[in-house]
Motif scaffolding. Structure first.
Motif, short mmCIF file in Angstrom:
data_model
loop_
_atom_site.label_atom_id
_atom_site.label_comp_id
_atom_site.label_asym_id
_atom_site.label_seq_id
_atom_site.Cartn_x
_atom_site.Cartn_y
_atom_site.Cartn_z
N GLU A 142 0.67 -1.28 -0.06
CA GLU A 142 -0.09 -0.01 0.17
C GLU A 142 0.94 1.30 -0.08
O GLU A 142 0.57 2.25 -0.79
CB GLU A 142 -1.07 0.00 1.24
N ARG A 145 2.27 1.64 -3.10
CA ARG A 145 1.38 2.34 -4.41
C ARG A 145 1.19 3.76 -4.34
O ARG A 145 1.21 4.14 -5.44
CB ARG A 145 -0.28 1.51 -4.05
N GLU A 146 1.31 4.14 -3.12
CA GLU A 146 1.20 5.58 -2.84
C GLU A 146 2.50 6.50 -3.54
O GLU A 146 2.00 7.29 -4.31
CB GLU A 146 0.87 6.08 -1.41
N ASP A 184 2.86 -9.36 0.37
CA ASP A 184 2.66 -7.42 0.91
C ASP A 184 4.14 -7.16 0.72
O ASP A 184 4.45 -6.35 1.74
CB ASP A 184 2.11 -7.64 2.39
#
Length: 282
Positions: free
Chosen positions: A162, A165-166, A190
């Motif tokens: 996550e 991705r940012e 992950d």
């Protein structure tokens, strides 16, 4: 038309999910090179991080590393190199400052200080394992910008999916600033990596350039990959093959599919598509 060049991704493709080399894959590559087919490892890994895999294969190989920034043969001869301009690298470090503990600068150097970090993040087992395997090549600079005394190969970010991705969204929003972004995502672990490279760099661009230098057409090139950064390489190849464990997006192109990396998918693909003639895909 017969395959004359096989381009192989390493992680998630050539290696199984335990990062080991299946004997079936090694045997298939040995047979391909025995028949005069050139084999290239095309990877996001640095040259020195890819060489232990090349050594295990025990066959003559071409090394297309750092997501296409560098082409070097096993004997150390450099055939192509595209460095990221120092000024561009400084700008990349500026816009990715919120992810500084995930950031490294990679240089084309022999021995130590190839991978420079400001922060050694030990809370991530994958990064910790990377540090352990590459400790002789690591260096530290505080602030990280101070290491940019020469043009690097790339800036690399790595960490949980996550936040990466940012960071990738921020970088892709700024790609007009003269750099290329290559992402590799392992959802099941992950873990994600982002490579920021010279704008001419990609696995596909390097493979096309190498094929041209070798006097080969794209129809004579087979490529096998599993992740987002393999897209351009697969798009170039006349015989593109995706792994059974590939990211879902790669299945949208109608390319050949082989077994997963835990079921000797590379060996199966080489035997089916390279050791006998196959019609181009697409």
């Amino acid at each position: 038309m017969a395959v004359k060049l096989i381009a192989l991704d390493i992680d998630g493709t050539l290696l199984d999910s335990r990062w080991t080399l299946p004997e079936a894959n090694r045997a298939a590559i040995t047979e391909a090179t025995r028949r005069g087919i050139e084999v290239a490892l095309v990877t996001g890994r640095r040259y020195d991080f890819a060489m232990p895999i090349a050594t295990q294969l025990g066959a003559p190989l071409t090394m297309i590393v750092s997501n296409g920034a560098l082409i070097r043969t096993q004997d150390g001869q450099t055939h192509l190199r595209h460095l990221l301009p120092r000024e561009t690298a400084l700008r990349v470090l500026e816009i990715t400052r919120p992810w500084r503990d995930s950031t490294a600068v990679i240089f084309d150097r022999s021995g130590e200080n190839q991978v420079i970090l400001e922060v050694f993040a030990t809370d991530d087992p994958i990064r910790s394992a990377y540090y352990a395997r590459n400790k002789e090549f690591l260096g530290q600079a505080v602030p990280l910008e101070s290491c940019l005394t020469e043009d690097p190969l790339q800036v690399m970010l790595s960490g949980k999916v996550e936040p990466m991705r940012e960071a990738e969204a921020v970088l892709r929003g700024a790609q007009g600033e003269n750099f290329k972004v290559a992402a590799t995502v392992y959802e099941s672990r992950d873990f994600s990596m982002i490579d920021v490279l010279h704008p001419r760099c990609s696995k596909g661009a390097a493979l096309a350039e190498w094929a041209n230098l070798r006097g080969l057409t794209r129809e004579e090139v087979m490529a096998i990959g599993d992740n987002h950064n393999d897209l351009e390489m697969l798009s170039f190849a006349g015989v593109p093959v995706v792994m059974g464990n590939c990211v879902p997006e790669l299945r949208n192109f109608g390319w050949h599919e082989t077994a997963s990396n835990d079921h000797n998918g590379v060996a199966a693909a080489i035997e089916l598509f390279a050791l006998r003639e196959v019609a181009p895909c697409g």
